[in-house]
Design a protein around this motif. Structure first.
Motif, PDB file in Angstrom:
ATOM      1  N   VAL A  96       0.859  -1.189   0.000  1.00 17.82           N
ATOM      2  CA  VAL A  96       0.000   0.000   0.000  1.00 17.82           C
ATOM      3  C   VAL A  96       0.897   1.241   0.000  1.00 17.82           C
ATOM      4  CG1 VAL A  96      -1.784   1.286   1.235  1.00 17.82           C
ATOM      5  CG2 VAL A  96      -1.840  -1.213   1.228  1.00 17.82           C
ATOM      6  N   ILE A  97       0.686   2.102  -0.991  1.00 17.56           N
ATOM      7  CA  ILE A  97       1.533   3.290  -1.135  1.00 17.56           C
ATOM      8  C   ILE A  97       0.747   4.530  -0.713  1.00 17.56           C
ATOM      9  CG2 ILE A  97       2.971   4.622  -2.726  1.00 17.56           C
ATOM     10  CD1 ILE A  97       3.836   1.729  -2.694  1.00 17.56           C
ATOM     11  N   PRO A  98       1.210   5.214   0.333  1.00 17.96           N
ATOM     12  CA  PRO A  98       0.519   6.431   0.758  1.00 17.96           C
ATOM     13  C   PRO A  98       0.638   7.533  -0.297  1.00 17.96           C
ATOM     14  CG  PRO A  98       2.087   5.681   2.433  1.00 17.96           C
ATOM     15  CD  PRO A  98       2.358   4.896   1.187  1.00 17.96           C
ATOM     16  N   ALA A  99      -0.372   8.413  -0.346  1.00 19.00           N
ATOM     17  CA  ALA A  99      -0.355   9.522  -1.316  1.00 19.00           C
ATOM     18  C   ALA A  99       0.896  10.385  -1.128  1.00 19.00           C
ATOM     19  CB  ALA A  99      -1.611  10.365  -1.167  1.00 19.00           C
ATOM     20  N   THR A 100       1.320  10.556   0.106  1.00 21.03           N
ATOM     21  CA  THR A 100       2.499  11.403   0.363  1.00 21.03           C
ATOM     22  C   THR A 100       3.746  10.796  -0.293  1.00 21.03           C
ATOM     23  OG1 THR A 100       2.737  10.239   2.465  1.00 21.03           O
ATOM     24  CG2 THR A 100       1.731  12.419   2.541  1.00 21.03           C
ATOM     25  N   GLU A 101       3.827   9.452  -0.272  1.00 17.30           N
ATOM     26  CA  GLU A 101       4.971   8.793  -0.912  1.00 17.30           C
ATOM     27  C   GLU A 101       4.913   8.986  -2.429  1.00 17.30           C
ATOM     28  OE1 GLU A 101       5.705   4.753   0.345  1.00 17.30           O
ATOM     29  OE2 GLU A 101       6.803   4.298  -1.506  1.00 17.30           O
ATOM     30  N   LEU A 102       3.706   8.901  -2.988  1.00 24.12           N
ATOM     31  CA  LEU A 102       3.557   9.124  -4.429  1.00 24.12           C
ATOM     32  C   LEU A 102       3.988  10.543  -4.793  1.00 24.12           C
ATOM     33  CD1 LEU A 102       0.188   7.292  -5.031  1.00 24.12           C
ATOM     34  CD2 LEU A 102       2.414   6.653  -5.961  1.00 24.12           C
ATOM     35  N   GLY A 157      -7.608   6.064   3.903  1.00 26.80           N
ATOM     36  CA  GLY A 157      -6.774   6.483   5.023  1.00 26.80           C
ATOM     37  C   GLY A 157      -5.358   5.951   4.983  1.00 26.80           C
ATOM     38  N   PHE A 158      -5.072   5.026   4.037  1.00 29.07           N
ATOM     39  CA  PHE A 158      -3.723   4.468   3.959  1.00 29.07           C
ATOM     40  C   PHE A 158      -3.037   4.783   2.642  1.00 29.07           C
ATOM     41  CE2 PHE A 158      -5.877   1.802   7.088  1.00 29.07           C
ATOM     42  CZ  PHE A 158      -4.959   1.826   8.116  1.00 29.07           C
ATOM     43  N   GLY A 159      -3.755   4.550   1.538  1.00 28.12           N
ATOM     44  CA  GLY A 159      -3.125   4.838   0.255  1.00 28.12           C
ATOM     45  C   GLY A 159      -3.676   3.965  -0.855  1.00 28.12           C
ATOM     46  N   TYR A 160      -2.802   3.687  -1.825  1.00 29.97           N
ATOM     47  CA  TYR A 160      -3.217   2.968  -3.030  1.00 29.97           C
ATOM     48  C   TYR A 160      -2.445   1.664  -3.156  1.00 29.97           C
ATOM     49  CZ  TYR A 160      -5.205   7.497  -3.997  1.00 29.97           C
ATOM     50  OH  TYR A 160      -5.920   8.663  -3.894  1.00 29.97           O
ATOM     51  N   LEU A 161      -3.117   0.675  -3.735  1.00 28.26           N
ATOM     52  CA  LEU A 161      -2.519  -0.652  -3.817  1.00 28.26           C
ATOM     53  C   LEU A 161      -2.821  -1.294  -5.153  1.00 28.26           C
ATOM     54  CD1 LEU A 161      -1.330  -3.314  -2.452  1.00 28.26           C
ATOM     55  CD2 LEU A 161      -3.693  -3.819  -1.827  1.00 28.26           C
ATOM     56  N   VAL A 162      -1.751  -1.789  -5.798  1.00 27.57           N
ATOM     57  CA  VAL A 162      -1.912  -2.697  -6.916  1.00 27.57           C
ATOM     58  C   VAL A 162      -1.600  -4.080  -6.339  1.00 27.57           C
ATOM     59  CG1 VAL A 162      -0.888  -3.496  -9.092  1.00 27.57           C
ATOM     60  CG2 VAL A 162      -1.396  -1.066  -8.756  1.00 27.57           C
ATOM     61  N   GLU A 163      -2.570  -4.987  -6.441  1.00 25.71           N
ATOM     62  CA  GLU A 163      -2.364  -6.327  -5.889  1.00 25.71           C
ATOM     63  C   GLU A 163      -1.226  -7.009  -6.646  1.00 25.71           C
ATOM     64  OE1 GLU A 163      -3.994  -7.540  -3.345  1.00 25.71           O
ATOM     65  OE2 GLU A 163      -5.939  -6.508  -3.280  1.00 25.71           O
ATOM     66  N   GLY A 164      -0.451  -7.808  -5.956  1.00 24.81           N
ATOM     67  CA  GLY A 164       0.644  -8.493  -6.622  1.00 24.81           C
ATOM     68  C   GLY A 164       1.498  -9.209  -5.613  1.00 24.81           C
ATOM     69  N   GLU A 165       2.429 -10.021  -6.123  1.00 28.74           N
ATOM     70  CA  GLU A 165       3.198 -10.848  -5.201  1.00 28.74           C
ATOM     71  C   GLU A 165       4.400 -10.122  -4.621  1.00 28.74           C
ATOM     72  OE1 GLU A 165       5.501 -13.862  -7.659  1.00 28.74           O
ATOM     73  OE2 GLU A 165       3.928 -13.245  -9.040  1.00 28.74           O
ATOM     74  N   HIS A 166       4.766  -8.985  -5.240  1.00 24.67           N
ATOM     75  CA  HIS A 166       5.986  -8.315  -4.786  1.00 24.67           C
ATOM     76  C   HIS A 166       5.729  -7.408  -3.611  1.00 24.67           C
ATOM     77  CE1 HIS A 166       8.337  -9.875  -8.052  1.00 24.67           C
ATOM     78  NE2 HIS A 166       7.302  -9.642  -8.826  1.00 24.67           N
ATOM     79  N   ALA A 167       6.578  -7.486  -2.637  1.00 22.14           N
ATOM     80  CA  ALA A 167       6.398  -6.669  -1.448  1.00 22.14           C
ATOM     81  C   ALA A 167       7.167  -5.358  -1.577  1.00 22.14           C
ATOM     82  CB  ALA A 167       6.895  -7.418  -0.225  1.00 22.14           C
TER      83      ALA A 167
END
Ligand code: CA
Length: 221
Positions: free
Chosen positions: A168-174, A211-221
């Motif tokens: 999950v990537i927070p908007a601030t990180e983006l 409240g957390f961010g955005y996520l593309v589902e996938g196997e990579h952490a």
């Protein structure tokens, strides 16, 4: 993807910066070792390109300081031609790859793509999730084999999310990774950008975790 470019030769720095921006990266440039050390320590970069011969603090010292303070971004060092001692020292200090000067820009871009991919556990230059494929060499995105026609900024957003699929990537990180240091940084601009990418893809790929961010589902952490 945001790259810190450290090069004191103004002409070479400008050539590299133009090539990097043309390849879809956001670029910050540092002109000497002290500036490089500071920038790399306080900002979050996806990679750094580091010339070793620098004023104030040499590149090896910069790299050692970054690693000592826990900075793990992949680093491509630029070395003098034929100087194997420099290469060994650089790799021992924590460089991920090296490129002897003079070099061809396509090789620099290929090495940069490779160290960025490896740092996030992606082996191939094409990253696929479901029916969506992102080609990091051509900077294109296809949905079920059809070009999604993303703008440069839309591509950057999707490339960052897909490189980090499974997290999950927070908007601030983006914001940190999609805009250069002096750009306008607004969280709602990310929301708007995500909306545009979703519409162009037309498939469910980018999930919102409120409240957390955005996520593309996938196997990579
Ligand atoms: Ca130099």
């Amino acid at each position: 993807m945001k790259v810190l470019l450290v090069e004191d030769d103004v002409r070479i720095a400008e050539d590299i910066r133009i090539a990097l921006e043309g390849a879809g990266y956001v670029v910050d440039v540092a002109r000497d070792g002290e500036e490089a050390w500071f920038q790399g320590d306080v900002e979050d970069y996806d990679a750094a390109i580091l010339d070793l011969g620098l004023p104030k603090l040499d590149g090896i010292a910069v790299l050692k300081r970054w690693r000592e303070s826990g900075r793990t971004m992949p680093v491509l060092i630029l070395t003098a031609r034929g100087s194997w001692g420099e290469r060994v020292e650089g790799i021992d200090a924590g460089a991920d790859d090296y490129l002897p000067k003079p070099f061809q820009m396509p090789e620099l871009l290929a090495r940069l793509r490779a160290i960025v991919r490896r740092s996030v556990g992606q082996a191939s230059s094409v990253i696929s999730v479901g029916s969506v494929s992102l080609d990091t060499r051509k900077m294109t995105v296809e949905v079920a084999g059809k070009d999604a026609k993303l703008t440069a900024q839309e591509y950057r957003l999707l490339a960052y999310l897909m490189h980090h699929a499974g997290r999950v990537i927070p908007a601030t990180e983006l914001i940190d990774h999609l805009y250069s240091g002096d750009a306008e940084r607004a969280e709602n601009s990310i929301e708007v950008l995500v909306g545009r990418v979703r519409r162009k893809l037309g498939v469910k790929l980018i999930n919102t975790r409120r409240g957390f961010g955005y996520l593309v589902e996938g196997e990579h952490a």
